[in-house]
Write a protein that holds these residues in place. Structure first.
Motif, PDB file in Angstrom:
ATOM      1  N   GLU A 241     -35.164 -22.942  25.075  1.00 29.55           N
ATOM      2  CA  GLU A 241     -36.591 -22.974  24.741  1.00 29.55           C
ATOM      3  C   GLU A 241     -37.079 -24.413  24.741  1.00 29.55           C
ATOM      4  O   GLU A 241     -36.413 -25.316  24.217  1.00 29.55           O
ATOM      5  N   ARG A 242     -38.234 -24.630  25.326  1.00 30.27           N
ATOM      6  CA  ARG A 242     -38.807 -25.983  25.356  1.00 30.27           C
ATOM      7  C   ARG A 242     -39.563 -26.236  24.055  1.00 30.27           C
ATOM      8  O   ARG A 242     -40.772 -26.068  23.973  1.00 30.27           O
ATOM      9  N   GLY A 243     -38.860 -26.620  23.030  1.00 33.07           N
ATOM     10  CA  GLY A 243     -39.503 -26.927  21.765  1.00 33.07           C
ATOM     11  C   GLY A 243     -40.112 -28.317  21.788  1.00 33.07           C
ATOM     12  O   GLY A 243     -39.872 -29.109  22.706  1.00 33.07           O
ATOM     13  N   ASP A 244     -40.887 -28.629  20.791  1.00 27.21           N
ATOM     14  CA  ASP A 244     -41.525 -29.948  20.694  1.00 27.21           C
ATOM     15  C   ASP A 244     -40.535 -30.943  20.072  1.00 27.21           C
ATOM     16  O   ASP A 244     -40.635 -31.287  18.890  1.00 27.21           O
ATOM     17  N   VAL A 245     -39.574 -31.383  20.895  1.00 28.80           N
ATOM     18  CA  VAL A 245     -38.532 -32.286  20.387  1.00 28.80           C
ATOM     19  C   VAL A 245     -39.129 -33.614  19.909  1.00 28.80           C
ATOM     20  O   VAL A 245     -38.836 -34.060  18.793  1.00 28.80           O
TER      21      VAL A 245
END
Length: 377
Positions: free
Chosen positions: A358-362
């Motif tokens: 998942e492309r989380g807000d790293v």
């Protein structure tokens, strides 16, 4: 004014235990430290220390030695898992220890252990390796232990800094489920190419993360994160071959680093694990700190920092109070519990995003944690 404790037993000689022992001994407390290991830690590759950890190391009186032995930097690189190892971004790191300390410092983990051990000896901590306690009893005013050699001791306080599998936690009957995160990490200590002057992270490709951190003028540690699997049956030579194979898809500086991975003894593998003990972390006159109370996967490189902060806050409160009572513990948890939990939660969240692809807000997550940690513990 006498401090709340006059003599203390510290169980465990890692970062948390050594830091607590040093600060209490400096404050005039008689400190015994025991560690079940036969000698000071010589295993391990490298460690990433952010500014909030460096702040505590300065308080411990070891910052000059750490700075001399480590490698400081102020940014983080993000690279693509493509044939060129393309640099996607260089992100400035927040100086969480304040403007006069670097944002981050990498160093050889056994060297940090030696520096802390030497400092503890300097300030009068009595240290015994290959020793621990076999029985523990306590009353209103103290703790009585029997050691493995049959001797006994009575202390005003016992600090359990004995790691993620804490025997002190079990002795106190604190039930805590340590969870595996489904990831394992290969680490190796090797030569630093001249082009590596900060941590770079490669997300994606055949592994979750491939990265490296400079640890000195001529050294670095490199790591790659894979799906968890039992690697315990591998010989050192097989482990080295696996790490080289796992990193074959990563390029740029990785090409030179991989060529330098020739020493099987430099490679180790561990699994990501986590737990968070509900407050209170003490029972009577026994308290847990560091990984014994809260352990996080290394995704935001805060494990040692949080252990050091526990030790610094606890020692500060013990030295300032006349009595060891509810007032000390209330302030300790007010300063430590939510902060440590936020770090554990963020570390676990990063793992889950990776596991779920998942492309989380790293950057957003890392930014929030950095701003939290920039405030002294």
């Amino acid at each position: 004014m006498a401090p709340a404790v006059r003599n203390v037993l510290v169980v465990g000689g890692g970062a948390a235990g050594m830091a607590a022992a040093i600060l209490l001994a400096e404050g005039g407390v008689a400190v015994d430290l025991v560690d079940i290991k036969p000698e000071a830690s010589t295993r391990g590759s490298g460690i990433t220390l952010q500014g909030n950890a460096l702040r505590v190391l300065r308080t411990l009186g070891v910052w000059d030695r750490v700075r001399e032995d480590g490698y400081a930097f102020d940014s983080l690189g993000l690279r693509a898992p493509d044939p060129a190892g393309t640099l996607l971004a260089e992100l400035p790191d927040l100086r969480t220890g304040g403007p006069d300390l670097p944002a981050t410092l990498g160093m050889h983990r056994p060297r940090l252990a030696r520096i802390l051990l030497d400092r503890a000896a300097e300030v009068g901590v009595k240290i015994r390796f290959g020793a621990t306690y076999t029985t523990l009893g306590q009353d209103e005013t103290g703790v009585v232990v029997t050691f493995t050699d049959g001797s006994t001791g009575r202390y005003d306080l016992l600090i359990g800094a004995d790691g993620i599998r804490s025997s002190t936690r079990r002795t106190l009957g604190m039930n805590l489920q340590t969870q595996r995160m489904g990831m394992g990490i290969w680490r190796a200590f090797t030569r630093r190419p001249a082009s590596v002057t900060r941590t770079d992270l490669y997300y994606g490709g055949p592994s979750y993360i491939a990265g490296y951190c400079p640890t000195g003028e001529d050294s670095l540690y490199a790591y790659v994160v894979e799906d968890a699997q039992d690697r315990s049956a591998l010989s050192p030579e097989e482990a080295l071959a696996v790490m080289r194979e796992r990193t074959a898809a990563y390029h740029g500086p990785w090409d030179e680093i991989r060529e330098s991975l020739t020493d099987p003894s430099s490679v180790n593998h561990t699994s990501f694990e986590t737990h968070m003990l509900d407050a209170p972390w003490h029972r009577g006159r026994v308290v847990l700190i560091g990984d014994a109370a809260h352990a996080c996967p290394p995704t935001i490189a805060q494990g040692a920092a949080q252990a050091l902060e526990d030790a610094a806050v606890l020692a500060e409160l013990l030295l300032a109070a006349e009595h060891l009572g509810a007032g000390v513990w209330d302030v300790f948890y007010a300063r430590r519990f939510e902060r440590a939990r936020a770090v554990v939660d963020a570390s676990v969240q990063l793992c889950r995003w990776l596991l779920d692809r998942e492309r989380g807000d790293v950057p957003g997550l890392m930014g929030r944690i950095s701003h939290l940690l920039a405030e002294p513990a």
